[in-house]
Design a protein around this motif. Structure first.
Motif, short mmCIF file in Angstrom:
data_model
loop_
_atom_site.label_atom_id
_atom_site.label_comp_id
_atom_site.label_asym_id
_atom_site.label_seq_id
_atom_site.Cartn_x
_atom_site.Cartn_y
_atom_site.Cartn_z
N ALA A 94 5.60 9.20 8.23
CA ALA A 94 5.29 9.78 9.53
C ALA A 94 4.38 8.87 10.35
O ALA A 94 4.36 8.95 11.58
CB ALA A 94 4.63 11.15 9.36
N THR A 95 3.64 7.99 9.67
CA THR A 95 2.73 7.07 10.35
C THR A 95 2.82 5.70 9.68
O THR A 95 3.46 5.54 8.65
CB THR A 95 1.27 7.58 10.26
OG1 THR A 95 0.85 7.57 8.88
CG2 THR A 95 1.15 9.00 10.79
N THR A 96 2.15 4.74 10.27
CA THR A 96 2.04 3.40 9.68
C THR A 96 0.61 3.13 9.22
O THR A 96 0.10 2.02 9.31
CB THR A 96 2.47 2.32 10.70
OG1 THR A 96 1.64 2.43 11.87
CG2 THR A 96 3.92 2.48 11.09
N TYR A 97 -0.03 4.19 8.70
CA TYR A 97 -1.43 4.06 8.30
C TYR A 97 -1.60 3.06 7.16
O TYR A 97 -2.65 2.40 7.05
CB TYR A 97 -1.99 5.42 7.91
CG TYR A 97 -1.58 5.90 6.54
CD1 TYR A 97 -2.43 5.76 5.45
CD2 TYR A 97 -0.33 6.48 6.33
CE1 TYR A 97 -2.05 6.18 4.20
CE2 TYR A 97 0.05 6.90 5.08
CZ TYR A 97 -0.80 6.76 4.01
OH TYR A 97 -0.42 7.17 2.76
N LEU A 98 -0.60 2.93 6.27
CA LEU A 98 -0.71 1.98 5.17
C LEU A 98 -0.76 0.54 5.68
O LEU A 98 -1.50 -0.29 5.15
CB LEU A 98 0.46 2.16 4.21
CG LEU A 98 0.40 3.38 3.27
CD1 LEU A 98 1.68 3.47 2.45
CD2 LEU A 98 -0.81 3.30 2.37
N CYS A 99 0.03 0.25 6.70
CA CYS A 99 0.00 -1.10 7.28
C CYS A 99 -1.35 -1.38 7.93
O CYS A 99 -1.89 -2.49 7.80
CB CYS A 99 1.13 -1.26 8.30
SG CYS A 99 2.78 -1.41 7.56
N GLU A 100 -1.89 -0.39 8.62
CA GLU A 100 -3.20 -0.58 9.24
C GLU A 100 -4.27 -0.83 8.17
O GLU A 100 -5.12 -1.71 8.32
CB GLU A 100 -3.57 0.65 10.07
CG GLU A 100 -2.64 0.93 11.24
CD GLU A 100 -2.67 -0.18 12.28
OE1 GLU A 100 -3.69 -0.89 12.36
OE2 GLU A 100 -1.68 -0.33 13.01
N SER A 101 -4.19 -0.09 7.09
CA SER A 101 -5.13 -0.32 5.99
C SER A 101 -4.90 -1.68 5.35
O SER A 101 -5.86 -2.37 4.98
CB SER A 101 -4.97 0.80 4.95
OG SER A 101 -5.77 0.56 3.83
N GLY A 102 -3.63 -2.09 5.22
CA GLY A 102 -3.32 -3.39 4.64
C GLY A 102 -3.85 -4.54 5.46
O GLY A 102 -4.35 -5.54 4.91
N PHE A 103 -3.79 -4.42 6.79
CA PHE A 103 -4.33 -5.48 7.65
C PHE A 103 -5.85 -5.57 7.52
O PHE A 103 -6.42 -6.66 7.63
CB PHE A 103 -3.94 -5.23 9.11
CG PHE A 103 -2.50 -5.55 9.41
CD1 PHE A 103 -1.98 -6.79 9.10
CD2 PHE A 103 -1.67 -4.62 10.01
CE1 PHE A 103 -0.66 -7.10 9.37
CE2 PHE A 103 -0.34 -4.92 10.28
CZ PHE A 103 0.16 -6.16 9.96
N SER A 104 -6.50 -4.45 7.29
CA SER A 104 -7.95 -4.50 7.06
C SER A 104 -8.27 -5.28 5.80
O SER A 104 -9.22 -6.07 5.76
CB SER A 104 -8.50 -3.07 6.97
OG SER A 104 -8.29 -2.36 8.18
N HIS A 105 -7.48 -5.07 4.74
CA HIS A 105 -7.68 -5.83 3.50
C HIS A 105 -7.34 -7.31 3.71
O HIS A 105 -7.99 -8.18 3.13
CB HIS A 105 -6.82 -5.25 2.39
CG HIS A 105 -7.27 -3.91 1.90
ND1 HIS A 105 -8.44 -3.73 1.20
CD2 HIS A 105 -6.71 -2.67 2.02
CE1 HIS A 105 -8.60 -2.46 0.89
NE2 HIS A 105 -7.56 -1.80 1.38
N LEU A 106 -6.32 -7.58 4.52
CA LEU A 106 -5.96 -8.97 4.80
C LEU A 106 -7.10 -9.70 5.50
O LEU A 106 -7.36 -10.88 5.22
CB LEU A 106 -4.69 -9.01 5.64
CG LEU A 106 -4.17 -10.40 6.03
CD1 LEU A 106 -3.80 -11.21 4.80
CD2 LEU A 106 -2.97 -10.28 6.97
N VAL A 107 -7.79 -9.02 6.41
CA VAL A 107 -8.92 -9.63 7.11
C VAL A 107 -10.03 -10.00 6.12
O VAL A 107 -10.68 -11.04 6.25
CB VAL A 107 -9.44 -8.67 8.20
CG1 VAL A 107 -10.77 -9.15 8.76
CG2 VAL A 107 -8.42 -8.54 9.32
N MET A 108 -10.25 -9.15 5.12
CA MET A 108 -11.30 -9.43 4.14
C MET A 108 -10.91 -10.56 3.19
O MET A 108 -11.76 -11.31 2.72
CB MET A 108 -11.62 -8.15 3.35
CG MET A 108 -12.28 -7.07 4.17
SD MET A 108 -12.82 -5.66 3.16
CE MET A 108 -11.23 -4.98 2.69
N ILE A 109 -9.62 -10.68 2.88
CA ILE A 109 -9.16 -11.70 1.94
C ILE A 109 -9.01 -13.06 2.62
O ILE A 109 -9.50 -14.08 2.12
CB ILE A 109 -7.83 -11.27 1.29
CG1 ILE A 109 -8.05 -10.05 0.39
CG2 ILE A 109 -7.22 -12.41 0.49
CD1 ILE A 109 -6.78 -9.48 -0.17
#
Length: 647
Positions: A594-609
């Motif tokens: 229903a949403t793309t919340y997983l992608c938004e969370s994944g991009f946050s992890h990508l920024v940290m890595i």
């Protein structure tokens, strides 16, 4: 000559199980053939053992303790006991376990030990057993070092830390701890664990590949839905992130799918080719795709060359979903002019303080002196839709500190804090956007479905209508910050401002209805509650047989307990064996994100890595291990490698 060769002095009889119907010539075997055979066995014992095991008619011989007198012990690790020389450690085939053949080995290869007493061979046997134990210990120890290397690399990937942290921090810290607790003798053993930068990188890639392989196996002949989104990393490269939802062992699972860098453009064709390459590489069936969720960008939703249109050509059952969080953000953009002006002025004030380091430091000192709970403001970002509610709430909380800070400055908006109408608008905006943030957060999670989104939006629309009624009756408790502001300062809200707020609420309600159309409960309501179906109702989306199965399910009281305790999609997934057609239809309806919340969370992890210090890193392997729920098979990976300790 032939008659002389037929004399019995140079022949031995064939084994007794040879058929008597065979010609007389085949019943005898020259002794020279035995010598040749034994020579071959001695020279190539592995081939002899293979032939021995594959020949079922060959007699299996047992070991005798007297064989030690001629220098042979027994190796019983294989299926049949095999003789092993205690001098050269050579292992022969089971068929060679005869005194004559064993003595031949001793006489030909170790003639200097032919006349040695049995005590000599007993001592050699002890040396052989001791060397075996040492070798087993060394191999076992090396395998433990290898396993430890994998486990440390797995922890590093889970935390997203640089690879060299193992060699520069983890290993020295572990040695210090072991040295303090157990002593220096044991701490030196840790040096044998391979933890160099390149080794940790290889371990992470191998474990990520194993997890990817496990995921591909789970997706074989299984229905699935995906969500994708694109964003730019620290190095300016566009990254396409994908997640997948599928049913595994009668339970809905969400997994990281891929993180691919788009080398050139980010058109729909480029995005589709990237996804298609991954799907075809792992042998995943496109026709099993039932849902694709995106952020609604043109590259995703283009009618001809967009991603969704290309996927529909390969997956006829796919259903496209525009992320509910993006739709809510779009619906909240329509604001009356006065409220929009107040919002833009708040952003300017925040930027004046927050974007200037000196002003930011001085403002933090002022907040500390005044005993404020927070000492900094939050920056506004259009891309992150949660920021409006947060920055406005923090702004209202620190409005007195901001006014004192700007009082002696030449900033042209400092007099806004003396305007009560402007402050009322700001507090109202903080209330309404905070409410939108709460609705946004409630539509995230693995159990969120199209029914969840529909319920949350309908509840928000009904609350908006209720708020409008409260405003007409001069009741402001539904807006906590506005109510506190007017109560504390003994103020009132005039009719003009009430009309402005009512107008905004009406516009927000209309936009929400436009972006979130109603669900056809007559056709899809049975999925949400199969026990509420009446016997006389007819559902056109189901066949007669499926409706009969649905009626049978609705009468099953034992399933009602599961329905109350399980999530909706897990309940239907668990009915695959008993109600296969209904289960497949319901699961395919509920699978799409229903949403793309997983992608938004994944991009946050990508920024940290992928930081500025690691801007050339291919972060897919690390992201996979960090975000996946699948555990890599470390034991299997260790078995495929030859263990070597670090030097």
């Amino acid at each position: 000559m032939n008659e002389w060769l037929k004399t019995g002095s140079l022949r031995r009889k064939c084994p007794s199980n040879t058929s008597s119907s065979q010609p007389a010539q085949s019943t005898f075997t020259p002794i020279v053939s035995i010598s040749a055979e034994s020579s071959v066995l001695n020279e190539n014992p592995a081939t002899s053992r293979e032939q021995e095991n594959t020949t079922s008619s060959t007699k299996k011989r047992k070991y005798d303790e007297d064989y030690l007198k001629i220098g042979f012990t027994c190796k019983e690790e294989s299926q049949y006991p095999e003789p092993q020389c205690v001098i050269c450690s050579e292992v022969l085939a089971n068929s060679v376990m005869k005194p004559s053949l064993l003595r031949r080995h001793l006489e030909t290869k170790h003639p200097q030990y032919v006349d040695k007493p049995i005590d000599f061979f007993v001592r050699k046997k002890k040396e052989l057993d001791s060397s075996k134990k040492i070798m087993k210990t060394v191999l076992a120890t090396n395998s433990e070092y290898l396993r430890a290397s994998f486990l440390v690399a797995y922890k590093i990937a889970k935390t997203g830390k640089p690879y060299n942290i193992a060699e520069e921090l983890i290993l020295p810290a572990a040695k210090d701890m072991v040295s303090c607790v157990l002593g220096d003798k044991f701490s030196k053993l840790l040096d044998k664990i391979p933890l160099s930068n390149d080794t940790v990188a290889r371990r992470i890639h191998e474990m990520a590949h194993d997890v990817e392989h496990q995921l591909a196996q789970r997706l074989q002949n299984n229905y699935y839905a995906i969500q994708v989104d694109e964003s730019t990393d620290i190095s300016g490269l566009p990254n396409l992130l994908g997640f997948i939802r599928y049913v595994y062992k009668n339970k809905c699972e969400e997994e990281f799918l891929f993180c691919k860098t788009l080398e050139s453009t980010t058109k729909g064709e480029d995005i589709f080719n990237t996804i298609n390459d991954f799907i075809e590489k792992h042998g995943i069936d496109w026709t099993k795709c039932v849902g694709i969720s995106t952020d609604g960008a043109k590259a995703m939703t283009g009618r001809i060359s967009g991603l969704i249109s290309r996927i529909k050509n390969l997956a006829p059952e796919v259903k496209s979903v525009h992320c509910a969080l993006h739709r809510e953000a779009l619906a909240s953009k329509k604001i009356p002019d006065d409220l929009k002006t107040a919002l833009s002025e708040v952003v300017k004030i925040i930027n004046y303080i927050k974007a200037r380091p000196l002003n930011s430091r001085l403002f933090a000192l002022l907040c500390r002196d005044m005993g404020s709970e927070h000492v900094s403001l939050l920056l506004h970002c259009e891309v992150r839709w949660l920021s409006k509610g947060r920055i406005l709430a923090r702004f209202v909380e620190l409005r007195h500190e901001i006014y004192i800070f700007l009082k002696d400055s030449d900033f042209n908006l400092k007099f806004r804090f003396e305007d009560e109408t402007w402050l009322k608008r700001v507090t109202y905006l903080a209330d309404i956007f905070s409410c939108l943030n709460e609705t946004n957060a409630s539509m995230q999670g693995s159990t969120c479905s199209v029914f969840t989104v529909h319920d949350k939006i309908n509840a928000l629309i009904k609350k908006i209508e209720f708020w409008k009624t409260c405003l007409r009756s001069n009741i402001f408790e539904c807006f906590p910050l506005l109510h506190e502001f007017i109560t504390t300062n003994a103020l009132s809200v005039d009719s003009e401002m009430k009309a402005e707020i009512v107008l905004h609420l009406s516009q927000l309600s209309d936009e929400l209805k436009r972006y979130f159309p109603d669900i056809d409960h007559a056709q899809d309501g049975w999925i949400r509650n199969p026990f509420a179906v009446t016997n006389g109702s007819i559902i056109s989306s189901l066949t007669i047989k499926q409706q009969e199965s649905l009626i049978e399910m609705s009468a099953d009281e034992t399933l009602q307990a599961d329905f109350k305790t399980m999530s909706l999609i897990d309940f239907w997934a668990a009915r695959q064996a008993e109600y296969s057609e209904l289960s497949r239809k319901a699961v395919n309806f509920l699978l799409p994100f229903a949403t793309t919340y997983l992608c938004e969370s994944g991009f946050s992890h990508l920024v940290m890595i992928k930081t500025k210090y690691r801007n050339r890193l291919d972060a897919e392997s690390e992201l996979r291990l960090k975000l996946t729920k699948i555990t890599p098979k470390i034991e299997s990976l260790c078995d495929k490698k030859q263990a070597h300790p670090s030097h």
